[in-house]
Design a protein around this motif. Structure first.
Motif, mmCIF file in Angstrom:
data_model
loop_
_atom_site.group_PDB
_atom_site.id
_atom_site.type_symbol
_atom_site.label_atom_id
_atom_site.label_comp_id
_atom_site.label_asym_id
_atom_site.label_seq_id
_atom_site.Cartn_x
_atom_site.Cartn_y
_atom_site.Cartn_z
ATOM 1 N N MET A 248 37.082 -32.238 -4.700
ATOM 2 C CA MET A 248 38.473 -32.274 -5.159
ATOM 3 C C MET A 248 39.249 -33.462 -4.593
ATOM 4 O O MET A 248 40.305 -33.823 -5.110
ATOM 5 C CB MET A 248 39.181 -30.962 -4.815
ATOM 6 N N ASN A 249 38.732 -34.077 -3.540
ATOM 7 C CA ASN A 249 39.392 -35.268 -2.992
ATOM 8 C C ASN A 249 39.397 -36.430 -3.980
ATOM 9 O O ASN A 249 40.196 -37.356 -3.861
ATOM 10 C CB ASN A 249 38.702 -35.716 -1.696
ATOM 11 N N LYS A 250 38.496 -36.369 -4.954
ATOM 12 C CA LYS A 250 38.410 -37.453 -5.941
ATOM 13 C C LYS A 250 39.440 -37.297 -7.051
ATOM 14 O O LYS A 250 39.626 -38.204 -7.855
ATOM 15 C CB LYS A 250 37.009 -37.474 -6.566
ATOM 16 N N PHE A 251 40.095 -36.139 -7.085
ATOM 17 C CA PHE A 251 40.995 -35.821 -8.188
ATOM 18 C C PHE A 251 42.445 -36.146 -7.852
ATOM 19 O O PHE A 251 42.839 -36.173 -6.682
ATOM 20 C CB PHE A 251 40.916 -34.328 -8.547
ATOM 21 N N SER A 252 43.233 -36.341 -8.912
ATOM 22 C CA SER A 252 44.681 -36.419 -8.745
ATOM 23 C C SER A 252 45.189 -35.013 -8.468
ATOM 24 O O SER A 252 44.465 -34.032 -8.646
ATOM 25 C CB SER A 252 45.330 -36.967 -10.013
ATOM 26 N N GLU A 253 46.438 -34.889 -8.059
ATOM 27 C CA GLU A 253 47.002 -33.571 -7.771
ATOM 28 C C GLU A 253 46.981 -32.685 -9.008
ATOM 29 O O GLU A 253 46.678 -31.486 -8.934
ATOM 30 C CB GLU A 253 48.436 -33.722 -7.240
ATOM 31 N N GLU A 254 47.280 -33.282 -10.162
ATOM 32 C CA GLU A 254 47.266 -32.516 -11.412
ATOM 33 C C GLU A 254 45.857 -32.035 -11.742
ATOM 34 O O GLU A 254 45.653 -30.889 -12.144
ATOM 35 C CB GLU A 254 47.799 -33.386 -12.558
ATOM 36 N N GLU A 255 44.871 -32.911 -11.534
ATOM 37 C CA GLU A 255 43.474 -32.543 -11.803
ATOM 38 C C GLU A 255 42.997 -31.448 -10.851
ATOM 39 O O GLU A 255 42.220 -30.573 -11.229
ATOM 40 C CB GLU A 255 42.577 -33.779 -11.673
ATOM 41 N N GLN A 257 44.821 -29.055 -9.599
ATOM 42 C CA GLN A 257 45.372 -27.780 -10.049
ATOM 43 C C GLN A 257 44.575 -27.230 -11.230
ATOM 44 O O GLN A 257 44.299 -26.032 -11.299
ATOM 45 C CB GLN A 257 46.847 -27.958 -10.433
ATOM 46 N N GLU A 258 44.189 -28.116 -12.172
ATOM 47 C CA GLU A 258 43.386 -27.693 -13.317
ATOM 48 C C GLU A 258 42.009 -27.207 -12.860
ATOM 49 O O GLU A 258 41.478 -26.221 -13.371
ATOM 50 C CB GLU A 258 43.230 -28.861 -14.296
ATOM 51 N N TYR A 259 41.436 -27.898 -11.907
ATOM 52 C CA TYR A 259 40.110 -27.556 -11.381
ATOM 53 C C TYR A 259 40.134 -26.184 -10.709
ATOM 54 O O TYR A 259 39.256 -25.348 -10.938
ATOM 55 C CB TYR A 259 39.687 -28.633 -10.379
ATOM 56 N N LYS A 260 41.161 -25.966 -9.897
ATOM 57 C CA LYS A 260 41.283 -24.672 -9.211
ATOM 58 C C LYS A 260 41.449 -23.535 -10.213
ATOM 59 O O LYS A 260 40.874 -22.449 -10.048
ATOM 60 C CB LYS A 260 42.483 -24.702 -8.249
ATOM 61 N N LYS A 261 42.239 -23.798 -11.256
ATOM 62 C CA LYS A 261 42.466 -22.772 -12.270
ATOM 63 C C LYS A 261 41.188 -22.469 -13.029
ATOM 64 O O LYS A 261 40.839 -21.309 -13.259
ATOM 65 C CB LYS A 261 43.566 -23.239 -13.232
ATOM 66 N N GLU A 262 40.456 -23.525 -13.413
ATOM 67 C CA GLU A 262 39.229 -23.355 -14.197
ATOM 68 C C GLU A 262 38.165 -22.576 -13.428
ATOM 69 O O GLU A 262 37.469 -21.733 -13.990
ATOM 70 C CB GLU A 262 38.676 -24.724 -14.595
ATOM 71 N N PHE A 263 38.057 -22.863 -12.117
ATOM 72 C CA PHE A 263 37.000 -22.234 -11.333
ATOM 73 C C PHE A 263 37.516 -21.115 -10.428
ATOM 74 O O PHE A 263 36.837 -20.690 -9.498
ATOM 75 C CB PHE A 263 36.276 -23.300 -10.507
ATOM 76 N N ASN A 268 45.781 -21.595 -2.072
ATOM 77 C CA ASN A 268 45.820 -21.950 -0.651
ATOM 78 C C ASN A 268 44.527 -22.653 -0.294
ATOM 79 O O ASN A 268 43.480 -22.036 -0.184
ATOM 80 C CB ASN A 268 45.994 -20.695 0.212
ATOM 81 N N SER A 269 44.601 -23.966 -0.158
ATOM 82 C CA SER A 269 43.410 -24.764 0.090
ATOM 83 C C SER A 269 42.686 -24.319 1.335
ATOM 84 O O SER A 269 43.289 -24.051 2.371
ATOM 85 C CB SER A 269 43.804 -26.238 0.239
ATOM 86 N N GLY A 270 41.358 -24.247 1.235
ATOM 87 C CA GLY A 270 40.543 -23.930 2.400
ATOM 88 C C GLY A 270 40.738 -24.949 3.506
ATOM 89 O O GLY A 270 40.737 -24.613 4.687
ATOM 90 N N LEU A 271 40.906 -26.206 3.114
ATOM 91 C CA LEU A 271 41.100 -27.261 4.112
ATOM 92 C C LEU A 271 42.423 -27.094 4.848
ATOM 93 O O LEU A 271 42.489 -27.262 6.066
ATOM 94 C CB LEU A 271 41.056 -28.641 3.448
ATOM 95 N N ASP A 272 43.477 -26.780 4.107
ATOM 96 C CA ASP A 272 44.773 -26.567 4.750
ATOM 97 C C ASP A 272 44.687 -25.438 5.771
ATOM 98 O O ASP A 272 45.221 -25.533 6.881
ATOM 99 C CB ASP A 272 45.855 -26.247 3.705
ATOM 100 N N SER A 273 44.008 -24.360 5.395
ATOM 101 C CA SER A 273 43.840 -23.238 6.314
ATOM 102 C C SER A 273 43.050 -23.661 7.540
ATOM 103 O O SER A 273 43.378 -23.287 8.671
ATOM 104 C CB SER A 273 43.116 -22.082 5.614
ATOM 105 N N LEU A 274 42.004 -24.444 7.330
ATOM 106 C CA LEU A 274 41.181 -24.922 8.441
ATOM 107 C C LEU A 274 41.994 -25.773 9.402
ATOM 108 O O LEU A 274 41.933 -25.589 10.627
ATOM 109 C CB LEU A 274 39.997 -25.722 7.895
ATOM 110 N N ILE A 275 42.768 -26.696 8.864
ATOM 111 C CA ILE A 275 43.554 -27.594 9.709
ATOM 112 C C ILE A 275 44.595 -26.806 10.497
ATOM 113 O O ILE A 275 44.765 -27.015 11.709
ATOM 114 C CB ILE A 275 44.223 -28.691 8.856
ATOM 115 N N LYS A 276 45.282 -25.893 9.837
ATOM 116 C CA LYS A 276 46.308 -25.101 10.516
ATOM 117 C C LYS A 276 45.696 -24.199 11.585
ATOM 118 O O LYS A 276 46.243 -24.054 12.687
ATOM 119 C CB LYS A 276 47.085 -24.263 9.494
#
Length: 368
Positions: A248-255, A257-263, A268-276
């Motif tokens: 997902m790092n390769k995607f734009s913010e809009e992409e 959101q679409e990717y998360k919805k599709e799959f 709540n990003s796993g990475l954000d949770s990890l960092i926090k």
């Protein structure tokens, strides 16, 4: 203030993939052990949605988040404490970090080699624990050799250290974490001096694979045993898919959101949770400053008094500290401005004894 978290684990569990996802800084990844020889270091922004809101209130020119440092350390194997698999070098890298982020594979995939030829997450955790314990026991035994000689002359400090060292040794031999041992302040100082690996806090990252045979989704016995172990030891853990996060790092913010919805991936990003969680693991909190020039997050150890927090802005601020004007993020944003917060009596003046809290918005008054 520099705080670093070492990403550790057995070979081929997803450490470097996770590091890539965190730092957006590609490192060499291959499907064989010891691909990573020297630790890769990345500085990672700590997500904080409060900054944007404060910036709007102050009409700030820029936003500066706080950061933590992640270190991608090469995979450990059985015998690392005795030098197997470049173990001594890897263990020395772990000594240099403040906390450990341990990646544990929880998916079956015959195309991805496991160093033990089978996926057993609890066994993986225990393998690394034992290597850290063996390394710590070696450190303690070496110190005991020194103190035992000094105790013969009745040296009180040597007698004290010998007693504490034996207490630590017995605790480690039962495969326990050092921080689960009840120690007095002077004993804690000795532990800090020894820089024991099992004294470092650990966050377990359970790495799954999208579309794969994930043990948590299968309610596999191997996963249940891991959960039982975590519950028994009050272990902290999160679950994510490192490969998906890196993709997902390769995607734009809009992409994204679409990717998360599709799959059907959580917002709540796993990475954000990890960092926090990593930030919390280090015992850190964030205080904030805001104005027209910038809105900024500052890192400080939990329970720090105001002058110590001020020193994060400039070292001179600690000794020149006079007072701090404090308003909570919640009170300031609900008021809409500093002027309104002051009018409502929500802006308070605090002295040197004030303990800074996470989310405090501060302005320091410093002697000329």
């Amino acid at each position: 203030m520099s705080f670093s978290i070492g990403i550790v684990g057995l070979p081929n569990v997803g450490k470097s993939t996770l590091f890539n996802a965190l730092t957006k800084n590609p490192v060499d990844i291959q499907n064989y052990p010891f691909c990573t020889i020297d630790p890769n270091v990345g500085v990672v922004t700590v997500p904080d949605e409060r900054l944007e809101k404060l910036s709007e209130i102050s009409n700030s020119e820029k936003i500066i988040p706080t950061v933590i440092e992640f270190v991608d350390i090469a995979g450990l194997v059985k015998g690392a404490s005795k030098g197997e698999g470049l173990g001594n070098k890897f263990l020395s890298h772990i000594r240099e970090v403040k906390a450990i982020c341990e990646v544990v594979r929880i998916f079956d995939d015959e195309n991805i080699t496991h160093v033990d030829k089978k996926v057993d997450p609890l066994s993986d955790v225990q393998t690394i624990n034992l290597e850290l314990i063996f390394a710590d026991l070696d450190t303690i035994n070496k110190r005991l050799e020194k103190t035992s000689k000094e105790t013969r002359s009745g040296n009180k400090e040597a007698l004290f250290q010998t007693e504490v060292l034996n207490k630590l040794k017995n605790h480690l031999e039962k495969e326990n974490m050092i921080n689960s041992l009840d120690l007095e302040e002077k004993e804690i100082e000795l532990v800090k001096e020894l820089n024991l690996l099992r004294s470092k806090p650990i966050l377990y990252v359970l790495n799954k694979k999208f579309g794969g045979e994930n043990l948590d989704e299968m309610n596999d016995e191997r996963y249940q045993k891991l959960m039982d172990y975590f519950e028994k030891n009050n272990s902290k853990y999160i679950i994510l898919d490192a490969a998906i996060e890196a993709e997902m790092n390769k995607f734009s913010e809009e992409e994204k959101q679409e990717y998360k919805k599709e799959f059907n991936i959580s917002e709540n990003s796993g990475l954000d949770s990890l960092i926090k969680e990593s930030y919390s693991l280090l015992g850190l909190i964030t205080y904030l400053t805001t104005g027209e020039k910038e809105t900024r997050a500052w890192t400080v150890k939990k329970d720090s008094p105001a002058p110590v927090a001020a020193a994060e802005i400039h070292t001179d601020f600690e000794k020149k500290f006079i007072k701090a004007e404090v308003v909570t993020y919640k009170d300031l944003t609900m008021s809409g401005s500093y002027a309104q917060a002051r009018e409502k009596g929500l802006l308070q003046t605090k002295g040197k004894e004030y303990i800074v809290k996470d989310g405090d918005v501060l302005e320091f008054k410093i002697a000329p």
